[in-house]
Structures are given as C-alpha cells and as structure tokens.
Scaffold this active site. Structure first.
Site, PDB file in Angstrom:
ATOM      1  N   ARG A   1       0.895  -1.084  -0.101  1.00  0.00           N
ATOM      2  CA  ARG A   1       0.164  -0.174  -0.041  1.00  0.00           C
ATOM      3  C   ARG A   1       0.755   1.068  -0.064  1.00  0.00           C
ATOM      4  NH1 ARG A   1      -5.077   1.415   3.763  1.00  0.00           N
ATOM      5  NH2 ARG A   1      -6.493   0.079   2.084  1.00  0.00           N
TER       6      ARG A   1
ATOM      7  N   HIS B   1      -7.433   0.205  -5.833  1.00  0.00           N
ATOM      8  CA  HIS B   1      -7.821  -0.498  -5.021  1.00  0.00           C
ATOM      9  C   HIS B   1      -8.298  -2.244  -5.176  1.00  0.00           C
ATOM     10  CE1 HIS B   1      -7.577  -1.825  -1.157  1.00  0.00           C
ATOM     11  NE2 HIS B   1      -8.507  -0.485   0.037  1.00  0.00           N
TER      12      HIS B   1
ATOM     13  N   GLN C   1     -10.175  -4.338  -2.224  1.00  0.00           N
ATOM     14  CA  GLN C   1     -11.463  -3.861  -2.438  1.00  0.00           C
ATOM     15  C   GLN C   1     -13.094  -4.052  -3.046  1.00  0.00           C
ATOM     16  OE1 GLN C   1     -12.498  -1.414   1.406  1.00  0.00           O
ATOM     17  NE2 GLN C   1     -14.112  -2.083   0.527  1.00  0.00           N
TER      18      GLN C   1
ATOM     19  N   ASP D   1     -17.218   7.467  -1.485  1.00  0.00           N
ATOM     20  CA  ASP D   1     -15.712   7.105  -0.500  1.00  0.00           C
ATOM     21  C   ASP D   1     -15.794   8.416   0.322  1.00  0.00           C
ATOM     22  OD1 ASP D   1     -12.653   6.065  -0.237  1.00  0.00           O
ATOM     23  OD2 ASP D   1     -12.359   7.105  -2.250  1.00  0.00           O
TER      24      ASP D   1
ATOM     25  N   CYS E   1     -15.985   1.200   0.669  1.00  0.00           N
ATOM     26  CA  CYS E   1     -14.969   0.712   1.798  1.00  0.00           C
ATOM     27  C   CYS E   1     -14.819   1.028   2.803  1.00  0.00           C
ATOM     28  CB  CYS E   1     -13.941   1.358   0.262  1.00  0.00           C
ATOM     29  SG  CYS E   1     -13.793   3.187   0.251  1.00  0.00           S
TER      30      CYS E   1
ATOM     31  N   ARG F   1     -13.283  -8.442   2.663  1.00  0.00           N
ATOM     32  CA  ARG F   1     -11.599  -8.237   2.410  1.00  0.00           C
ATOM     33  C   ARG F   1     -11.175 -10.094   2.379  1.00  0.00           C
ATOM     34  NH1 ARG F   1      -9.806  -2.983   2.477  1.00  0.00           N
ATOM     35  NH2 ARG F   1      -7.887  -4.670   1.371  1.00  0.00           N
TER      36      ARG F   1
HETATM   37  N1   CP Z   1     -10.923  -0.010   3.099  1.00  0.00           N
HETATM   38  C1   CP Z   1      -9.878  -0.279   3.657  1.00  0.00           C
HETATM   39  O1   CP Z   1      -9.308  -0.715   2.280  1.00  0.00           O
HETATM   40  O2   CP Z   1      -9.777   0.200   4.868  1.00  0.00           O
HETATM   41  P1   CP Z   1      -7.870   0.127   5.380  1.00  0.00           P
HETATM   42  O3   CP Z   1      -7.869   1.567   4.733  1.00  0.00           O
HETATM   43  O4   CP Z   1      -8.809   0.539   6.970  1.00  0.00           O
HETATM   44  O5   CP Z   1      -7.039  -0.698   5.322  1.00  0.00           O
HETATM   45  N1  NVA Z   2      -9.782   6.621  -1.207  1.00  0.00           N
HETATM   46  C1  NVA Z   2     -10.026   6.323  -0.098  1.00  0.00           C
HETATM   47  C2  NVA Z   2      -9.883   5.108   0.486  1.00  0.00           C
HETATM   48  C3  NVA Z   2      -9.556   4.819   1.578  1.00  0.00           C
HETATM   49  C4  NVA Z   2     -10.029   2.710   1.012  1.00  0.00           C
HETATM   50  C5  NVA Z   2      -8.078   6.652   0.751  1.00  0.00           C
HETATM   51  O1  NVA Z   2      -7.387   6.854  -1.336  1.00  0.00           O
HETATM   52  O2  NVA Z   2      -8.378   7.420   1.248  1.00  0.00           O
END
Ligand code: CP
Ligand code: NVA
Length: 300
Positions: free
Chosen positions: A102, A129, A132, A218, A258, A287
C-alpha cells in the site's frame, strides 16, 4: 491468473469466478477446515499509508493460510532513504514468497512487480484498490446472486478516487451498469471508460439514483489529499448518500462503502447505520475471504 494483482485489468472473468468460488468456500469453512497453501512461506506487507482493514485482513489471512506475514513500515525501509524500487524488489524476492503493498504512486507498484520474481498484490495506491473492489463484487454476488448487466450501481462523490477508478474497471469486467455521480469540476477519468456503454457520468444526484440497486461512496479526502480538505468538503457536499437518494432507488437498494466512513459527510448517519440498507460490515469481512483466495491462487 497473471503473476501480480495490480488492478482489475489483471483479472479475467474466469479468474473472477474462481476467486468467488474459493473465497466462498474459505468463508464457509473458516475455523472448521484447515487449508494451508502458504505453509513454509512468508509474505511481506509493505505499508506507506494508514490502514485498519487491509493490514489486519492480510495479516490474519496469511496466518490462516499457514504462512508468515511480515508487516513492513515503508517509512522505516531503506527505500525511504534512496534505495531503488528495483533493488528492493530483487532483495525481497530472495526472502519472500509474495509482497502486498500500500503506497502512494501506482507507477512504483508497477515497477516493484516488474522487478520482483514473486507475486505483488496492490493493497491500494493513489489510483487503484483492486482488493477492496473484489470484496465488493463478492458482497453484491451474495446479496443479488449475480454481478452482471442486471445490476445498477451509483457511485457518489470523489469520482476520481482509487475506489471510483477500480469500480470502473469492475464494471468493465462484469458488465454491471455504473453511474458515477460527481460535480462537473470533479468528473471521473474518461479514459478509463470512454469505450464502455455500461458506464456513465451524471452530475445530478437525484437522476443518478433512479433504479439503483447499490449505492457506493468513498471519503471526500483520500489519504495524501489532506491539504485539499476545505475545497473538497464544499464541492462534494451536494453528493452525500442519504435517505433522499434511497427514495428514488429500487425498493431493496443497499449501501456499500469501502470504509473508513465519515457520517454527515459522504454518507448520512441514518444510511450508514441502517441495518436493512447498509451492508458495509459484510463488505469489510469479505476482504479477508477474497484476499485469502487471491493469495492462495497467486502464491501456492
Ligand atoms: N477499505 C480499506 O482499505 O480500509 P483500510 O484503509 O482500513 O485498510
Ligand atoms: N479513497 C480512500 C480509500 C480508503 C480505503 C483513500 O485512498 O484514502
């Protein structure tokens, strides 16, 4: 399946049904049957951004598959002090059997995957992502029995977020109808769907809600965009998912997010906490199951 999962472009329809099938089996058998394809294997989990769901579901998932998860704070790795992505990829490939990452730059994850001899899974970049959205698709399949052109989803808010971009790829993959509803100055990335007749942009929230099966939203301020907060709060305010929109939708319409969620911003508290409409915790649980399926397919 391909070596890596960087976006949903890496997945075919057949891969998707294999993931659904294995994830569902692992979900039913969790805690009853032992399935350990990662026995003797180690998976590095590199995080440059915050996480609750992704980190925990991957750590637990690797462990349940019999492997050893290693949480790696990207800021504490030498990559943060100038070691190249390519060298990092080559070194980690000598120790690990898979990398979950990530970070900010999607190009960096592409380079890591190119240079690594082991599978790389994108656990969120600024642009995509995929893990997700695989969980979201499984959740839709559980509730509707299918994910195809009979399903209509409307996404509200930041139509250029990693989630919105990934939903576009999901609609291309499954044929579901996707309407992205956002202000004119924040339109989705047309290059991702210009040739797809099942995907459209709409600026009018009420119009987009017509006949919807699934509402999705989101956060308005994604990780890394904090300095734009004031402007984003203003521009997205008319695009909150709330009771008014549900009144326009199909009778049994459901709410997906998400997470993390901000009640009173992208979703009203009433919708987020409505046990009949909100299926966000089933979605979050999935997930774990889809990622276990993906890891066992890529790393076995
Ligand atoms: N939805 C998601 O990826 O959550 P986190 O940022 O908590 O991993
Ligand atoms: N769009 C959001 C998703 C979090 C899971 C971000 O990137 O912060």
């Amino acid at each position: 399946m391909k070596k890596d999962l960087l976006t949903l472009r890496d997945i075919t329809r057949d891969d998707l049904s294999d993931i659904f099938e294995l994830a569902t089996k692992l979900k039913i058998e969790r805690g009853k049957k032992v399935f350990t394809p990662l026995e003797g294997k180690s998976v590095g989990l590199i995080f440059a951004k915050s996480s609750t769901r992704t980190r925990v579901s991957f750590e637990v998932g690797v462990g349940e598959l019999g492997g050893r998860p290693l949480y790696l704070d990207q800021g504490k790795m030498q990559i943060g002090r100038g070691e190249t992505v390519a060298d990092t990829a080559k070194v980690l490939s000598r120790y690990l059997h898979g990398i979950v990452i990530r970070t900010f730059s999607h190009a960096e994850v592409e380079e890591l995957a190119r240079e690594a001899t082991i599978p790389v899974i994108n656990a969120l970049t600024d642009d995509f992502h995929p893990c997700q959205i695989l969980a979201d698709l499984l959740t839709i399949k559980e509730y509707s029995g299918k994910v195809d052109d009979t399903i209509k989803m409307a996404f509200y808010g930041d139509a250029r977020s990693n989630i919105a971009n990934s939903l576009i790829l999901a609609a291309r993959l499954t044929g579901m109808e996707l309407v992205l509803c956002s202000p004119a100055e924040e339109q989705p990335d047309k290059s991702l769907y210009a040739d797809a007749s099942n995907i459209a942009w709409e600026s009018d929230p009420m119009k987009a809600a017509e006949n919807v099966d699934y509402f999705y939203t989101d956060v308005w301020v994604s990780m890394g965009l904090e300095e734009e907060k004031e402007r984003r709060m203003k521009v997205f305010a008319p695009y909150q998912v709330n009771e008014k929109l549900f009144a326009k939708a199909k009778k049994n319409a459901k709410f997906l997010h998400c997470l993390p969620a901000h009640r009173g911003e992208e979703v009203s508290a009433g919708i987020m906490d409505d046990p009949e409409r909100s299926i966000v915790f089933d979605e979050a649980e999935n997930r774990l199951h889809v990622q276990k399926a993906v890891m066992s397919m890529l790393m076995k």
